[in-house]
Every structure is written in C-alpha cells, then in structure tokens.
Design an enzyme around this catalytic site. Structure first.
Site, short mmCIF file in Angstrom:
data_model
loop_
_atom_site.label_atom_id
_atom_site.label_comp_id
_atom_site.label_asym_id
_atom_site.label_seq_id
_atom_site.Cartn_x
_atom_site.Cartn_y
_atom_site.Cartn_z
CG HIS A 42 -15.23 -28.83 39.97
ND1 HIS A 42 -14.61 -27.61 39.97
CD2 HIS A 42 -14.33 -29.71 39.48
CE1 HIS A 42 -13.36 -27.75 39.50
NE2 HIS A 42 -13.18 -29.01 39.19
NE ARG A 63 -13.75 -33.72 35.71
CZ ARG A 63 -12.82 -32.90 36.20
NH1 ARG A 63 -11.64 -32.82 35.61
NH2 ARG A 63 -13.07 -32.15 37.24
C1 SIN Z 1 -8.51 -29.18 41.05
O1 SIN Z 1 -7.51 -28.51 40.91
O2 SIN Z 1 -8.82 -29.73 42.10
C2 SIN Z 1 -9.44 -29.32 39.88
C3 SIN Z 1 -8.90 -30.27 38.91
C4 SIN Z 1 -10.00 -30.87 38.13
O3 SIN Z 1 -11.16 -30.54 38.30
O4 SIN Z 1 -9.72 -31.78 37.34
#
Ligand code: SIN
Length: 545
Positions: free
Chosen positions: A351, A386
């Site tokens: 991600h 993060r």
């Molecule tokens: C999410 O909406 O889960 C992603 C938010 C992020 O990656 O900070």
C-alpha cells in the site's frame, strides 16, 4: 534523435497532492512545468479513501498526534520532524479549504454548529481524520487541479515520462554535485526532450507495483526513488513497505481498497469461520496499527489455509454505511457483495512506501537543486510504520515548506547548454515479451520472498534473482529505444533491489519489517535508519534527537 530544450524555473515530476500543491505555491514566483506520465488526475492521491490526519478538535492536541505517530513508528520516527510536520497540519488544512476542498461535516442539526466529521483509523487515540466521505483523494485532486487550470505560470505536460535527472556527474563537470534538469520521453511521439531548470522537484509517489498484490494504481512503479538513486542521492529505510490489511478479495477487482475508516466506524475483522481473532494480537483489536493487523491476517490465512478473511460491518445501520462509504458500498455491490448484509472478503496488499529519498522537512535532498516531496521521500515522519492518514498531511506540509525554501533561494539562470539525449537506435518486437515476463517475475518474487513475513534465506534468493534481472534489463535499456514499459521495468527492478538489500541489512524485526530469523527488536537498530547510495552497500545511520 532530435531533442528540444524547454526552460522553466521549476520542474515538478508527478501530479499527486504534493506536486500540485507545491506547484501552486512555487508559481507565485516563477514558471513551473508539471511532468506527469499519464493523465494529470492519475495519481496515488486520487485513490486515497481515508483522509488527512490533523489536529482540528478541542479534544485533541498536537502532543497526542505526535505520541500516536511515534508509537506506530516503532522507535524510528525522527522526533523533531514529527513535531514540525504535525504542528503545521492545521494551517495547511485551512489552506486546502480556501482552495476549494470540501471535507465532510457533521450533521449541522445534530451538532448545533458546523463541525468537520472526524474519522478514526488504526493507531489513532482520537478522532482526527478529515475526509470527504470515502473519496477524499479524488476530491483533493479535483480542487487542486481546478486551481491550477487557470494558472498562467503553470504548464502541465501529460503523457511525459521523466527518464533521468541531468546532473553535474552525468555532464562530467568538476563541481559540487548539482541537478540541472531532466530528460523526458514524450510518450505520444516517442521523442526525448530536455527540460532545464534551477530546481527539480520529485513528487512521483510510491512503488506498490513492485508487489504482485497492491492497492496502488498502475503508475506506482517507484520512478522517483530509482531516478534519485541513479543520481547518487541517499535512499532511506526502503525495507519498510506498508501492507494495507484490507484490500478487496475478488477475482475481478484488481486493486480496490477497503478503507481503514470502515474499521474506524466499527468494522470487525473475522476469520471465514466467524472468529474475531484480532483480540489475540493487540488490545486495539481490529484497529491496531497496520503492521500488526496485516501480519495477524497473514498468519490466520496460513493457519486456516484460506485466501482471505472477512471484514464485517453488517451490525451498523444500512443507511449509515451507504452514506458514510458510498464508493465502497457501490463498488462492492458491482462485484455482487452487499456490505450492509454480508461481510467483505479482504486480503493484505502492498500500500505505501515508508522509506524513500532522504530529505529534510523542506524537501531538500543531498543534491543541489533537487527536492523531493510526498510518498517518494523519507523525511523521518513515518519511522518503521506510517500512522494511517499521515501521508497526505506530510505531502502538504513538506510541499509548502519546499516552496517557501525555494522562494528564499536566489534565482540563477545560468543557461548552461545541456547535451541532447542519446538513445539506443534499435527497436525489437521481442522486447515486449521480455518486458512483460520480467515485470511479472519481479512482482511475484517480491510477493513470495520479500512480503509481510521475510526470512534471510528468502531475501538472499530474491537478491540473486534481482541481480540477474537487472543486468538483463540494463542490456535492453542500453541497446534499444526507450519505451514507457521498459522505463518502468528498469525503475521497478531498481526499487526491488533497494528494498531487498535494505531488508537484508536490518537484522531485526521492527514495524513493517518482519524477519522470522530475527523475530525480535534489536536495541542496536533501535535508533538507526538504513541508508543506501549508488555504489555502496546499505548502512545503519544514527537518528538525531
Ligand atoms: C485507508 O483509507 O485505509 C487508507 C488511508 C491511508 O493509507 O492512510
């Protein structure tokens, strides 16, 4: 091949939140070229669902936000960086609102006055996520593009692929290292142009496509990190790749994220047999920090021999779900899943890149004239993991500070002539199959050997393969005409190599980096980043403060 030179004051690579916001600020002083390899709205930002974490309520404080960020970061956040970036968050949010961004508000009748509807995500002790329902990134991107559309000092070059930085080293000039511009492939006419400027700003986003499964769009091929690395700039903490715990599992859904905000509003992770296993892993259960949730899901899937787990929000009223998560509701429905009535099948997927080009909080790199902002950087904010929704905030704050820094830098128009691009003159139909084969191989080997749980043996295996692949790709690169696919493949291979070598260097498990042969924290690594630079092996670097 004929080459033209275009002159600007600033060149910005990438059209996500960081690049666009920076460009607006930088254009107050000079002419800006935004170079983006696809359509201007095609960026990671555009797909961000969750929102922006910032302190805007009286129940919250910068101290709380700092503490949550540092807890998630597992001992590797840089304290001064965290304080600086989070403290400037509220001002940047106001600025975004003045540019036309509309965040969701609480129902005025219920609240009695206008208030933002603050969401909650993993690792946050308070509600502090500003969002526009579940399409925050898309709305921000639109607001920024609308402000830029009428700006006379900003030119956007779509379908232009930045190949490499033009540096004093490349020009063989005996002088302190400096960046003079960029070679850019116009993918429409396949010509390489020279862009020249006093300042180049990399805002090209992350590298999710280096993994087989990712929440990122196709553009996320690590171009900025690879380019900076080739130019000799230090790259930091690349072992810390964040796997989002909940990507939709469906044979036809390529990369659809189920926002952490769903868990923030009560969604619960369960095994396929309905067991709520997260309480065995962390007191915050389904809302534990992401590294912990992703690893727990990975373990449970392996234990039960399943391809996915469930995320269940069916206990909430259907109108609430449909109003708060319209995009997720509609998208899942298109795949035959009614999330108001049945649990959502989910798997972890790559991600976010927590490491990147080493910069300070004004976006400066070690190379004079080169800045970097957004996901492509490692400022020290995220540490080893993060905190959710801190990334858009970092992008805004550092972009603003970089523009301010540029305003303080005296303008110099040296007009040094830059040599045109020299291309290999061959083209070969065989190239297509080699590119797609190597592309698939890299993504699979990264998923299998350098994923959520690593071992030393798997990392060594991955390293051997990536070395071979890189030499094959370099051969192609030197002899054949450059194409976007070949350029992306070359960058992807470089970034894979950086992740593997950084992961081999960190002989412990911390945050997002888990090596089953070193399952514990090692205090020796506790205050050290990994840093890798061209022609050197990765090394530990002590964190100040
Ligand atoms: C999410 O909406 O889960 C992603 C938010 C992020 O990656 O900070």
């Amino acid at each position: 091949m004929a080459s033209t030179t275009r002159d600007y004051d600033v060149i910005v690579l990438g059209s996500g939140i960081a690049g666009l916001y920076f460009s607006l600020k930088a254009a107050e002083r000079g002419r800006v070229a935004i170079i983006t390899k696809k359509h201007r709205a095609e960026s990671n930002t555009n797909y961000a669902q969750g929102g922006i974490a910032a302190v805007t309520s009286e129940e919250d404080s910068i101290e709380h936000h700092v503490a949550d960020t540092c807890n998630a970061g597992a001992g590797l956040c840089h304290p001064e960086v965290v304080k600086t970036i989070l403290a400037e968050g509220p001002a940047r949010i106001q600025d975004l609102v003045s540019l036309g961004m509309e965040f969701s508000e609480r129902d005025p009748l219920q609240a009695g006055k206008k208030e933002w509807d603050l969401g909650k995500e993993g690792g946050h002790s308070k509600r502090r996520i500003l969002h526009a329902k579940d399409v925050t990134g898309r709305k921000i991107e639109r607001a920024l593009l609308a402000s830029i559309a009428s700006h006379s000092r900003i030119d956007i070059f779509e379908n232009h692929f930045a190949i490499d930085l033009i540096t004093s080293e490349r020009l063989k000039r005996e002088e302190p290292p400096q960046c003079y511009g960029v070679y850019v492939l116009d993918t429409g006419n396949r010509k390489v142009e020279t862009f020249r400027a006093q300042s180049v700003v990399i805002g090209t986003g992350g590298c999710g496509k280096v993994y087989l499964y990712t929440t990122n769009p196709d553009i996320a091929t690590g171009d900025g990190v690879a380019m900076a690395y080739r130019a000799g700039v230090p790259i930091r903490n690349m072992e810390f790749v964040q796997f989002h715990p909940t990507c939709l599992y469906h044979p036809e859904a390529k990369t659809f994220l189920i926002s952490e905000a769903v868990r923030g509003e009560g969604g619960v992770i369960k095994s396929q047999s309905g067991r709520e296993f997260m309480n065995e892993y962390h007191e915050l259960k389904s809302l534990a920090p992401r590294d912990i949730v992703a690893r727990a899901i990975d373990k449970e899937m392996k234990r039960e021999g399943r391809d996915y787990v469930h995320l269940d929000i069916t206990h909430k009223p259907a109108p609430f779900i449909m109003n708060r998560f319209p995009n997720i509701y509609q998208t899942c429905l298109r795949y035959g899943i009614d999330i108001t009535k049945e649990p959502i099948p989910v798997v972890p997927a790559a991600h976010y890149q927590c490491g990147g080009i080493q910069t300070n909080t004004t976006g400066e790199t070690s190379l004079k004239g080169l800045y970097a902002i957004g996901e492509v950087t490692c400022t020290g904010l995220h540490g080893a993991n993060r905190l959710a929704s801190n990334s858009l905030l970092e992008a805004l704050v550092v972009a603003y500070r970089a523009a301010e820094q540029l305003h303080r830098t005296p303008i110099q128009r040296t007009g040094h002539p830059l040599p045109p691009w020299e291309d290999g003159d061959l083209s070969d139909p065989d190239e297509l199959v080699v590119v797609s084969h190597n592309w698939d191989e890299i993504r699979r080997l990264m998923w299998d050997y350098v994923g959520i749980v690593r071992t030393t043996k798997r990392l060594e295996r991955a390293h051997k393969r990536i070395v071979n692949l890189q030499s094959e790709i370099q051969d192609y690169y030197l002899n054949f005409q450059v194409t976007p696919d070949l350029l992306e493949l070359r960058n992807l291979a470089t970034v894979a190599d950086l992740i593997i070598r950084s992961a081999m260097t960190r002989t412990e498990s911390r945050g997002l980096h888990y090596n089953a042969d070193y399952p514990d924290l090692d205090p020796l690594w506790g205050r050290q980043d990994t840093v890798v630079q061209k022609n050197t092996s990765p090394q530990g670097q002590r964190i100040e403060g």
